[in-house]
Motif scaffolding. Sequence first.
Motif, PDB file in Angstrom:
ATOM      1  N   ALA A  91       1.199  -1.468   0.018  1.00  0.00           N
ATOM      2  CA  ALA A  91       0.072  -0.279   0.401  1.00  0.00           C
ATOM      3  C   ALA A  91       1.187   1.176  -0.310  1.00  0.00           C
ATOM      4  O   ALA A  91       0.810   2.121  -0.346  1.00  0.00           O
ATOM      5  CB  ALA A  91      -1.048   0.154   1.115  1.00  0.00           C
ATOM      6  N   VAL A  92       1.996   1.528   0.571  1.00  0.00           N
ATOM      7  CA  VAL A  92       3.059   2.474   0.985  1.00  0.00           C
ATOM      8  C   VAL A  92       3.362   2.829  -0.812  1.00  0.00           C
ATOM      9  O   VAL A  92       3.908   3.769  -0.450  1.00  0.00           O
ATOM     10  CB  VAL A  92       3.653   2.125   1.957  1.00  0.00           C
ATOM     11  CG1 VAL A  92       4.490   3.657   1.733  1.00  0.00           C
ATOM     12  CG2 VAL A  92       3.138   2.397   3.286  1.00  0.00           C
ATOM     13  N   SER A  93       4.341   2.327  -1.114  1.00  0.00           N
ATOM     14  CA  SER A  93       4.946   1.874  -2.443  1.00  0.00           C
ATOM     15  C   SER A  93       3.953   2.218  -3.190  1.00  0.00           C
ATOM     16  O   SER A  93       4.573   2.950  -4.126  1.00  0.00           O
ATOM     17  CB  SER A  93       5.525   0.240  -2.441  1.00  0.00           C
ATOM     18  OG  SER A  93       4.459  -0.250  -2.533  1.00  0.00           O
ATOM     19  N   GLY A  94       2.620   2.185  -3.486  1.00  0.00           N
ATOM     20  CA  GLY A  94       1.624   2.558  -3.934  1.00  0.00           C
ATOM     21  C   GLY A  94       1.672   4.341  -4.193  1.00  0.00           C
ATOM     22  O   GLY A  94       1.690   4.591  -5.117  1.00  0.00           O
ATOM     23  N   VAL A  95       1.745   4.188  -2.885  1.00  0.00           N
ATOM     24  CA  VAL A  95       2.172   5.756  -3.117  1.00  0.00           C
ATOM     25  C   VAL A  95       3.150   6.621  -3.367  1.00  0.00           C
ATOM     26  O   VAL A  95       3.342   7.896  -3.307  1.00  0.00           O
ATOM     27  CB  VAL A  95       1.272   6.325  -1.274  1.00  0.00           C
ATOM     28  CG1 VAL A  95       1.230   7.577  -0.952  1.00  0.00           C
ATOM     29  CG2 VAL A  95      -0.230   5.933  -1.289  1.00  0.00           C
ATOM     30  N   LEU A  96       4.363   6.548  -2.608  1.00  0.00           N
ATOM     31  CA  LEU A  96       5.209   6.155  -3.261  1.00  0.00           C
ATOM     32  C   LEU A  96       6.165   6.673  -4.063  1.00  0.00           C
ATOM     33  O   LEU A  96       7.222   7.095  -4.763  1.00  0.00           O
ATOM     34  CB  LEU A  96       6.304   6.185  -1.701  1.00  0.00           C
ATOM     35  CG  LEU A  96       5.716   6.934  -0.330  1.00  0.00           C
ATOM     36  CD1 LEU A  96       7.039   5.809   0.882  1.00  0.00           C
ATOM     37  CD2 LEU A  96       5.753   8.267   0.053  1.00  0.00           C
ATOM     38  N   GLU A  97       5.577   4.712  -4.715  1.00  0.00           N
ATOM     39  CA  GLU A  97       6.658   5.015  -6.215  1.00  0.00           C
ATOM     40  C   GLU A  97       6.677   6.213  -6.934  1.00  0.00           C
ATOM     41  O   GLU A  97       7.703   6.574  -7.843  1.00  0.00           O
ATOM     42  CB  GLU A  97       5.778   3.999  -6.481  1.00  0.00           C
ATOM     43  CG  GLU A  97       6.397   3.790  -8.098  1.00  0.00           C
ATOM     44  CD  GLU A  97       5.807   2.844  -8.893  1.00  0.00           C
ATOM     45  OE1 GLU A  97       6.659   1.658  -9.915  1.00  0.00           O
ATOM     46  OE2 GLU A  97       4.317   2.076  -8.213  1.00  0.00           O
ATOM     47  N   PRO A  98       5.832   7.044  -7.356  1.00  0.00           N
ATOM     48  CA  PRO A  98       6.055   7.937  -8.102  1.00  0.00           C
ATOM     49  C   PRO A  98       7.041   9.071  -7.480  1.00  0.00           C
ATOM     50  O   PRO A  98       7.768  10.462  -8.048  1.00  0.00           O
ATOM     51  CB  PRO A  98       4.577   9.529  -8.604  1.00  0.00           C
ATOM     52  CG  PRO A  98       3.019   8.623  -7.625  1.00  0.00           C
ATOM     53  CD  PRO A  98       4.259   6.886  -6.596  1.00  0.00           C
ATOM     54  N   LEU A  99       7.417   9.771  -6.016  1.00  0.00           N
ATOM     55  CA  LEU A  99       8.276  10.318  -6.000  1.00  0.00           C
ATOM     56  C   LEU A  99       9.689   9.270  -6.548  1.00  0.00           C
ATOM     57  O   LEU A  99      11.214  10.436  -5.649  1.00  0.00           O
ATOM     58  CB  LEU A  99       8.279   9.745  -4.187  1.00  0.00           C
ATOM     59  CG  LEU A  99       7.213  10.751  -3.236  1.00  0.00           C
ATOM     60  CD1 LEU A  99       7.182  10.547  -2.416  1.00  0.00           C
ATOM     61  CD2 LEU A  99       6.952  11.853  -4.107  1.00  0.00           C
ATOM     62  N   GLY A 100      10.001   8.641  -6.926  1.00  0.00           N
ATOM     63  CA  GLY A 100      11.154   8.183  -6.168  1.00  0.00           C
ATOM     64  C   GLY A 100      11.760   7.835  -5.975  1.00  0.00           C
ATOM     65  O   GLY A 100      11.688   7.835  -4.714  1.00  0.00           O
ATOM     66  N   PRO A 101      13.615   7.303  -6.397  1.00  0.00           N
ATOM     67  CA  PRO A 101      14.597   6.789  -5.047  1.00  0.00           C
ATOM     68  C   PRO A 101      14.577   8.233  -3.713  1.00  0.00           C
ATOM     69  O   PRO A 101      14.851   8.056  -2.611  1.00  0.00           O
ATOM     70  CB  PRO A 101      15.362   6.303  -5.112  1.00  0.00           C
ATOM     71  CG  PRO A 101      15.660   6.070  -7.074  1.00  0.00           C
ATOM     72  CD  PRO A 101      14.342   7.381  -7.030  1.00  0.00           C
ATOM     73  N   TYR A 102      14.781   9.394  -4.665  1.00  0.00           N
ATOM     74  CA  TYR A 102      15.293  10.606  -3.287  1.00  0.00           C
ATOM     75  C   TYR A 102      14.315  10.707  -2.393  1.00  0.00           C
ATOM     76  O   TYR A 102      13.917  11.436  -1.369  1.00  0.00           O
ATOM     77  CB  TYR A 102      16.128  11.335  -4.625  1.00  0.00           C
ATOM     78  CG  TYR A 102      17.203  11.159  -4.815  1.00  0.00           C
ATOM     79  CD1 TYR A 102      18.552  11.583  -4.039  1.00  0.00           C
ATOM     80  CD2 TYR A 102      17.160  10.166  -6.243  1.00  0.00           C
ATOM     81  CE1 TYR A 102      19.773  11.294  -4.548  1.00  0.00           C
ATOM     82  CE2 TYR A 102      18.545  10.438  -7.203  1.00  0.00           C
ATOM     83  CZ  TYR A 102      19.769  10.347  -5.622  1.00  0.00           C
ATOM     84  OH  TYR A 102      21.463  10.556  -6.365  1.00  0.00           O
ATOM     85  N   GLY A 103      13.128  10.908  -3.383  1.00  0.00           N
ATOM     86  CA  GLY A 103      12.544  11.504  -2.645  1.00  0.00           C
ATOM     87  C   GLY A 103      11.319   9.840  -1.447  1.00  0.00           C
ATOM     88  O   GLY A 103      10.883  10.680  -0.731  1.00  0.00           O
TER      89      GLY A 103
END
Length: 584
Positions: free
Chosen positions: A470-482
């Motif tokens: 669930a968290v990865s789906g939200v944070l994926e657009p941020l990229g690794p730095y984000g």
Amino acid sequence: MDPVTILLVLFVAALVLFATEWLPVDVTALGLLSALLLFGLLDPKKAFAGFGSDTVLTLAGLFILTRVLLRAGVIEWIGHALARRARNATVMLRAMLATVAGVSSLTSNTATTAVFLPVVSGLSRRAGIPASRSLMPLAFASILGGTITVIGTSTNLVVSGALPATGLRPLGFFELAWVGVPVAIIGMLYLFFVAPRLLPAREAQLEDTLRAYLADLTVAPGSPLIGQSLRDSGLGRDHGLTVVAVRREEQTWYAPGADFVIQEGDTLALEGPTGRILAGKTNLGVVSRSEQKMLAAEGVTPGASVRLVEAVVLPGSPLLGRTLRESRFRERYGLSVLALHRRERTTERLGQMRVRVGDVLLIQGQAEKVAGLGDRFAVLGDLTDQQSDLKKAPLALLLFLGAVGLGATGVLPLGVAVVVAVALSLALRLISPEEAYGSVEWPVIVLVACMLAFGTAFEETGAARVLTGAVSGVLEPLGPYGLLGALFVVTVALTQPMSNQAAALVMLPLAIGTAKALGYDPRPFVIGITVAASNSFITPLEPSCMLVYGPGHYTFMDFVRVGAGLTLLAFAVSMLVIPLVWPF
């Protein structure tokens, strides 16, 4: 209700309890472990494995070894050695803060702050710097140093110990130094040049909170005080002691001048806080004749069986109206009085003072003798742990550095090296078993062991996959730095209401699972969480900060104003360095 739902509910409940501290963190952790067992989410063998893990044993051993160093006066000696060499006090204060960071990289930052607190306060007075502009930097310097090695803080060690269960290798001894050293250097420059401009100018209340005692101490052969004038001896400047009187054979000088020259055999009536008197007795080559006579009469040597307590004289005491010699205190109780505190100042020597109701005596002797003081004295507290013995310092330092060296170089596993050093410390009587057990911060041990079990359950039930998905789906657009930045910020936020260790252990499985789900190497995110959890500056809730909160007359907003800038610097340096050393 399926196991994943139950575990996620427990996870949220634990977060709320950790943040509100409605219950102590160790009680919350034990409750969490109990729930895992009662709901059948973890079998007893795996649930209790954390209590026997390398991490827990190493952590307990390091608590004990730090206490050994404190008992031997090693850290205190370092501070006083620097203070005695001070010429430019402002430069020396900065050198002291750098030393604090270095010492804190290998020992508890809380203990380091506590030991250096009076030294830095004294240097501030000499430099004409308000204590409020030096004590908070002291606490922050100790925290900055903790990120350099894996044993710098218990948080680092806890994270390292939790990694094998996730399939990752533990942190190397100096692995964090790649980011910890740059953060510490930039942070120290901030403390040297920026923090003083942001801090208010308030004087310390350190001395006001300490009970001033009067003690008669005799200059022993070989004392560094022999041939020194009172001015050159640094008794007041460096050691915080006031010479009330000096007795030489049958002659007594009251309030002697700064040019008075000390000789062997002089008995100095010294006034100062307990810690200063005990440190002076250890470091200045002065002895208590009363203590020596008591130890000889009782046939004991200073050691584990000898206690040091504060006791107030109650009405009806046989001492009232008499001097200690007239009342035959040593013969009557088998104890010695090292010093006496009275509310009003006096120019009398200890041996001449007639005891009054309410006087507080600093009493030393065997534990059973102390227990037999009777109902004419009220024991206020046991100060035995404040005593140090510099004769044991070389051996204590050798054992500590030996354990660290063997663990750092991989000759022995760190846990093995630490346990062996603890065993040798006990065998060589550098510390008593009772004090060793008392030096372990058991709430931290319980918290770590229970949260390690929770991490195991998090993985085995599949809750980690559900939550990180669930968290990865939200944070994926941020990229690794984000993602790294977001995890850092959330961890810093969690360390404000809850303990650093709890925040790190809560965030660790989330970070690792999210990184794996998004196809990133989990290592940089583990490092980011560790650095974020170990660098808590924004509020005074960190134990090191609480130690200086009162003495520096700080307000809550003082920490927010100064700590926010330091936190931003730690964040910026981490975001630059971590991806370079640990690529995504």
